[in-house]
Design a protein around this motif. Structure first.
Motif, short mmCIF file in Angstrom:
data_model
loop_
_atom_site.label_atom_id
_atom_site.label_comp_id
_atom_site.label_asym_id
_atom_site.label_seq_id
_atom_site.Cartn_x
_atom_site.Cartn_y
_atom_site.Cartn_z
N TYR A 31 12.04 -0.68 -0.41
CA TYR A 31 10.67 -0.20 -0.63
C TYR A 31 9.66 -1.34 -0.46
O TYR A 31 8.53 -1.10 -0.03
N ASP A 32 10.08 -2.56 -0.77
CA ASP A 32 9.18 -3.71 -0.60
C ASP A 32 8.81 -3.92 0.86
O ASP A 32 7.66 -4.22 1.19
N SER B 172 6.38 -1.23 1.96
CA SER B 172 5.07 -1.53 1.37
C SER B 172 4.38 -2.67 2.11
O SER B 172 3.19 -2.59 2.45
N LYS C 63 0.79 -2.62 4.21
CA LYS C 63 -0.29 -3.52 3.77
C LYS C 63 -0.65 -4.54 4.84
O LYS C 63 -1.81 -4.97 4.93
N ARG D 70 5.92 6.47 8.22
CA ARG D 70 4.98 5.52 7.63
C ARG D 70 3.82 5.26 8.58
O ARG D 70 2.66 5.16 8.15
#
Length: 424
Positions: free
Chosen positions: A241-242, A245, A249, A278
């Motif tokens: 998940y990092d 993310s 970003k 995504r």
């Protein structure tokens, strides 16, 4: 020769189906059909390994109807005739027809009367969009249901069942599966349960037992058996998940190199489904009205990537990542709808003004429905000053334009112009 694990673990009743709860969960459409024994022909479409065949076999097992499997591309009209004869004798046969989009006219014409009579319950399976690829004559006689990639937790559940089932699964083997290996198996197979179970079986049968007799399946073993690298060796599983993310970003922050780095990690891990999803989210959440053309290009690139698959999918997706990174940004659309949703969830709703209410029925005028409504097309510039929001929200303003892109600057000017007119 023993059948593959994915075949052996195929559900025999509707209760054993893993995933697809929007179809087979309590109170859902296929569950209702099975409970009422009122089956109708259907087409199940979705990615490979998501349970189309499993649902068909589970329906047959729960209803105790005869179950036959054919392939529309390779099996002949004669094979269909055999099924039809069986249906005449037994009353009803459930026919799973794989690659139903490849059904030719001769086979289709033979099937249609049997579908009409209900002697054959057709469950067509396809990875193609049935609204585009399947003949209208078949489509009109079936219900169409979309099956979706399984969630990682659903694949983990199915894997655990396979590890403990002594009759059909691997329960007789002394297997120890490391948590990080299980997480990787569940995530890297992209919602494809067949791939996950096949990878698990290969790992179990190709790994030598240790001194104590156990077969220890680690993350590197699982990476090799499903041919997909983990994003990072991460015990708690947060890295998955990092990276996602950080990817979003980085695009939001217009850092092309960082975004390409995280995209490469997702590609290397085989996370095409997550990467495509995504990018679609990013396009509409972070770019939005600042550059609507970039949103449209993202949709096209994702469609190309899904058709190409990895590794070629990296090419259109890399173009999109660069495009989105260097585009002007605006989150005005998501901010506007979230502000509106916030009011709704707080109970800030109010009555629809009478002049906007439906007036297409007898007696509506007596109830003051639609009375006083001004039809914008009858006015210059297709605009007329009248209240649209409920009274308690009539001064609420949700959309706040950002001025980072030329397109939204034009929208902002038009909004300002209309508000100025309204104030006058």
């Amino acid at each position: 020769m023993q059948k593959p694990l994915a075949f052996r673990m195929r559900p025999t009743t509707i209760d054993e189906v893993v995933g697809q709860q929007h179809l087979v969960g309590p109170g859902k459409i296929i569950r209702r059909m099975v409970d009422a024994k009122m089956l109708s022909s259907m087409i199940l479409y979705g990615p490979p390994g998501t349970g189309k065949t499993s649902i068909a076999s589970a329906i047959a097992g729960s209803t105790r109807y005869a179950f036959r499997m054919l392939n529309a591309a390779t099996d002949t009209k004669k094979d269909l005739q055999v099924v039809a004869e069986e249906a005449k004798m037994s009353g009803t046969v459930i026919l799973l027809l794989d690659e139903v989009h490849r059904l030719d006219k001769t086979k289709q014409d033979f099937l249609l009367p049997h579908l009409e009579s209900g002697q054959i319950i057709l469950i067509g399976a396809t990875t193609e969009n049935p609204y585009i690829t399947i003949n209208p004559a078949i489509r009109s006689r079936t219900q169409i249901f979309e099956v979706k990639p399984l969630l990682p937790q659903e694949i983990e559940l199915a894997v655990q069942q396979a590890l403990t089932d002594k009759q059909r699964g691997l329960g007789e083997m002394p297997i120890t599966l490391d948590p990080e290996a299980l997480q990787h198996l569940a995530r890297a197979t992209g919602g494809d349960l067949r791939s996950a179970l096949n990878g698990l079986e290969l790992a179990a049968k190709s790994t030598p037992a240790e001194a104590d007799g156990t077969i220890h399946l680690t993350l590197p073993i699982m990476e090799e058996c499903i041919q997909k690298k983990a994003l990072v060796h991460d015990k708690d599983g947060d890295a998955h998940y990092d990276v996602i993310s950080a990817f979003q970003k980085s695009i939001r922050g217009s850092d092309v190199d960082a975004a390409l780095h995280y995209m490469a990690r997702l590609c290397e891990a085989g996370e095409l489904v997550i990467l495509c999803r995504r990018l679609l989210v990013i396009a509409y959440e972070d770019i939005g009205l600042a550059n609507p053309g970039a949103c449209a290009r993202t949709v096209s690139a994702v469609q190309a990537a899904e058709k190409l698959g990895l590794p070629e999918a990296r090419i259109p997706l890399a173009e999109t990542v660069i495009d989105l990174c260097l585009s002007p940004k605006s989150n005005s659309s998501i901010s506007a709808i979230d502000a509106a949703l916030s009011d709704i969830r707080k109970g800030q709703i109010g009555q629809v003004p009478d002049h906007l209410k439906d007036s297409h029925y007898s007696g509506a005028e007596k109830l003051n429905r639609g009375v006083g409504y001004k039809y914008p097309h009858d006015f210059p510039e297709y605009w007329v000053d009248q209240q649209y929001l409920p009274d308690k929200l009539k001064n609420r303003s949700y959309y706040q334009p950002k001025l980072s892109g030329k397109y939204e600057q034009v929208l902002a000017q038009q909004l300002h112009k209309l508000k100025k007119k309204s104030q006058k």
